[in-house]
Design a protein around this motif. Structure first.
Motif, mmCIF file in Angstrom:
data_model
loop_
_atom_site.group_PDB
_atom_site.id
_atom_site.type_symbol
_atom_site.label_atom_id
_atom_site.label_comp_id
_atom_site.label_asym_id
_atom_site.label_seq_id
_atom_site.Cartn_x
_atom_site.Cartn_y
_atom_site.Cartn_z
ATOM 1 N N ILE A 44 0.844 -1.185 0.000
ATOM 2 C CA ILE A 44 0.000 0.000 0.000
ATOM 3 C C ILE A 44 0.881 1.237 0.000
ATOM 4 N N ALA A 45 0.589 2.135 -0.944
ATOM 5 C CA ALA A 45 1.279 3.418 -1.018
ATOM 6 C C ALA A 45 0.239 4.510 -0.843
ATOM 7 N N ASN A 46 0.284 5.169 0.303
ATOM 8 C CA ASN A 46 -0.648 6.252 0.579
ATOM 9 C C ASN A 46 0.023 7.560 0.193
ATOM 10 N N GLU A 47 -0.334 8.048 -0.982
ATOM 11 C CA GLU A 47 0.266 9.271 -1.501
ATOM 12 C C GLU A 47 -0.498 10.522 -1.074
ATOM 13 N N THR A 48 -1.542 10.355 -0.277
ATOM 14 C CA THR A 48 -2.355 11.491 0.141
ATOM 15 C C THR A 48 -1.853 12.120 1.430
ATOM 16 N N GLY A 49 -1.154 11.350 2.226
ATOM 17 C CA GLY A 49 -0.751 11.835 3.533
ATOM 18 C C GLY A 49 -1.887 11.803 4.544
ATOM 19 N N GLU A 50 -3.059 11.312 4.112
ATOM 20 C CA GLU A 50 -4.199 11.217 5.027
ATOM 21 C C GLU A 50 -3.956 10.101 6.030
ATOM 22 N N SER A 51 -4.099 10.450 7.291
ATOM 23 C CA SER A 51 -3.887 9.447 8.325
ATOM 24 C C SER A 51 -5.170 8.707 8.679
ATOM 25 N N ASP A 52 -6.311 9.164 8.156
ATOM 26 C CA ASP A 52 -7.566 8.490 8.491
ATOM 27 C C ASP A 52 -7.847 7.285 7.607
ATOM 28 N N LEU A 89 -7.129 -2.192 5.407
ATOM 29 C CA LEU A 89 -7.291 -2.293 3.957
ATOM 30 C C LEU A 89 -6.462 -3.451 3.397
ATOM 31 N N ALA A 90 -5.251 -3.618 3.879
ATOM 32 C CA ALA A 90 -4.411 -4.743 3.446
ATOM 33 C C ALA A 90 -5.020 -6.070 3.889
ATOM 34 N N GLY A 91 -5.576 -6.109 5.107
ATOM 35 C CA GLY A 91 -6.240 -7.325 5.586
ATOM 36 C C GLY A 91 -7.436 -7.689 4.725
ATOM 37 N N SER A 112 -0.792 -4.364 -5.496
ATOM 38 C CA SER A 112 -0.405 -3.016 -5.113
ATOM 39 C C SER A 112 -1.670 -2.161 -5.002
ATOM 40 N N ILE A 113 -1.797 -1.439 -3.898
ATOM 41 C CA ILE A 113 -2.922 -0.520 -3.701
ATOM 42 C C ILE A 113 -2.338 0.875 -3.518
ATOM 43 N N MET A 114 -2.768 1.780 -4.372
ATOM 44 C CA MET A 114 -2.324 3.172 -4.276
ATOM 45 C C MET A 114 -3.492 4.023 -3.813
ATOM 46 N N ILE A 115 -3.226 4.895 -2.883
ATOM 47 C CA ILE A 115 -4.225 5.821 -2.362
ATOM 48 C C ILE A 115 -3.774 7.211 -2.794
ATOM 49 N N VAL A 116 -4.599 7.852 -3.629
ATOM 50 C CA VAL A 116 -4.165 9.103 -4.255
ATOM 51 C C VAL A 116 -5.155 10.232 -4.014
ATOM 52 N N GLU A 117 -4.682 11.446 -4.218
ATOM 53 C CA GLU A 117 -5.514 12.635 -4.107
ATOM 54 C C GLU A 117 -6.369 12.795 -5.357
ATOM 55 N N THR A 118 -7.341 13.671 -5.275
ATOM 56 C CA THR A 118 -8.291 13.874 -6.372
ATOM 57 C C THR A 118 -7.593 14.282 -7.669
ATOM 58 N N ALA A 119 -6.616 15.163 -7.592
ATOM 59 C CA ALA A 119 -5.927 15.621 -8.806
ATOM 60 C C ALA A 119 -5.228 14.456 -9.515
ATOM 61 N N ALA A 120 -4.570 13.606 -8.746
ATOM 62 C CA ALA A 120 -3.884 12.453 -9.337
ATOM 63 C C ALA A 120 -4.888 11.479 -9.940
ATOM 64 N N MET A 121 -6.012 11.263 -9.254
ATOM 65 C CA MET A 121 -7.033 10.353 -9.773
ATOM 66 C C MET A 121 -7.660 10.928 -11.044
ATOM 67 N N THR A 122 -7.877 12.222 -11.069
ATOM 68 C CA THR A 122 -8.418 12.858 -12.271
ATOM 69 C C THR A 122 -7.478 12.639 -13.444
ATOM 70 N N ASP A 123 -6.184 12.850 -13.218
ATOM 71 C CA ASP A 123 -5.190 12.647 -14.270
ATOM 72 C C ASP A 123 -5.226 11.205 -14.796
ATOM 73 N N LEU A 171 -7.173 3.977 -5.351
ATOM 74 C CA LEU A 171 -8.334 4.479 -4.623
ATOM 75 C C LEU A 171 -8.188 5.975 -4.362
ATOM 76 N N CYS A 172 -9.328 6.675 -4.354
ATOM 77 C CA CYS A 172 -9.336 8.101 -4.049
ATOM 78 C C CYS A 172 -10.240 8.347 -2.845
ATOM 79 N N PRO A 173 -9.651 8.555 -1.653
ATOM 80 C CA PRO A 173 -10.455 8.741 -0.440
ATOM 81 C C PRO A 173 -11.420 9.928 -0.499
ATOM 82 N N GLU A 174 -11.039 10.999 -1.188
ATOM 83 C CA GLU A 174 -11.927 12.160 -1.265
ATOM 84 C C GLU A 174 -13.223 11.816 -1.994
ATOM 85 N N VAL A 175 -13.120 11.088 -3.087
ATOM 86 C CA VAL A 175 -14.314 10.663 -3.818
ATOM 87 C C VAL A 175 -15.078 9.642 -2.974
ATOM 88 N N ALA A 176 -14.358 8.736 -2.329
ATOM 89 C CA ALA A 176 -15.002 7.732 -1.468
ATOM 90 C C ALA A 176 -15.786 8.400 -0.344
#
Length: 173
Positions: free
Chosen positions: A5-13, A19-21, A39-50, A94-99
């Motif tokens: 898991i790569a959390n590129e958002t910096g969101e701690s929530d 999620l890995a479990g 591999s699971i990537m967690i990205v911000e809205t701008a990255a997901m839009t791109d 995954l995009c937590p903001e959209v979620a």
């Protein structure tokens, strides 16, 4: 099973351990080779839009994208020999903001929405789709079944006296 898991958002929530479990649970329930890697990537809205524009040709962000690796589907199931090399199934993005927005509309937590989206992405990596109505019914039924089984297993584990938030059961049983 290896889940990266790569959390590129910096969101701690975002509960990366849970999620890995969940991902391991889904892969095990789907009888994916235990040497498979995801591999699971967690990205911000701008990255997901791109990513959404670049790979799907659609404007705006989306909630989840799945990028399967070539031939991963065919070689990833448990009936493969135990000495097969590890297979990278692909990436779930995954995009937590959209979620978060979708969770409000659906009337459940952001965590459950992320679990639903992660499961959905993994099913796409395994060849499931929802372009046709019959495919959609099958995929969404399986997705919900896996989530209900996951939640029951986590509740059972928590009831057994586990301290803190459970990382999920060791296997789908």
């Amino acid at each position: 099973m290896s889940v990266f898991i790569a959390n590129e958002t910096g969101e701690s929530d975002v509960d990366e351990v849970t999620l890995a479990g969940l991902a391991r649970f889904v892969l095990d329930a789907m009888k994916v080779n235990p040497l498979a890697e995801l591999s699971i990537m967690i990205v911000e809205t701008a990255a997901m839009t791109d990513l959404h524009v670049r790979y799907m040709g659609e404007d705006g962000p989306t909630d989840v994208l799945a990028f399967p690796q070539d031939e991963a589907f065919e070689s990833s199931y448990a009936d493969s020999a135990d000495n097969d090399p590890a297979t990278l199934l692909g990436d779930v993005v995954l995009c937590p903001e959209v979620a978060r927005e979708q969770a409000v509309t659906a009337g459940h937590t952001t965590q459950r929405e992320l679990h639903l989206l992660c499961t959905h992405g993994i099913l796409h990596l395994l060849g499931y789709d929802h372009a046709e109505q019959a495919e959609e019914r099958e995929m969404f039924r399986l997705q919900e079944d896996l989530l209900v089984r996951w939640e029951a297993a986590v509740a059972l584990e928590a009831g057994a006296g586990s301290a803190g938030a459970p990382a999920g059961p060791a296997s789908a049983g």
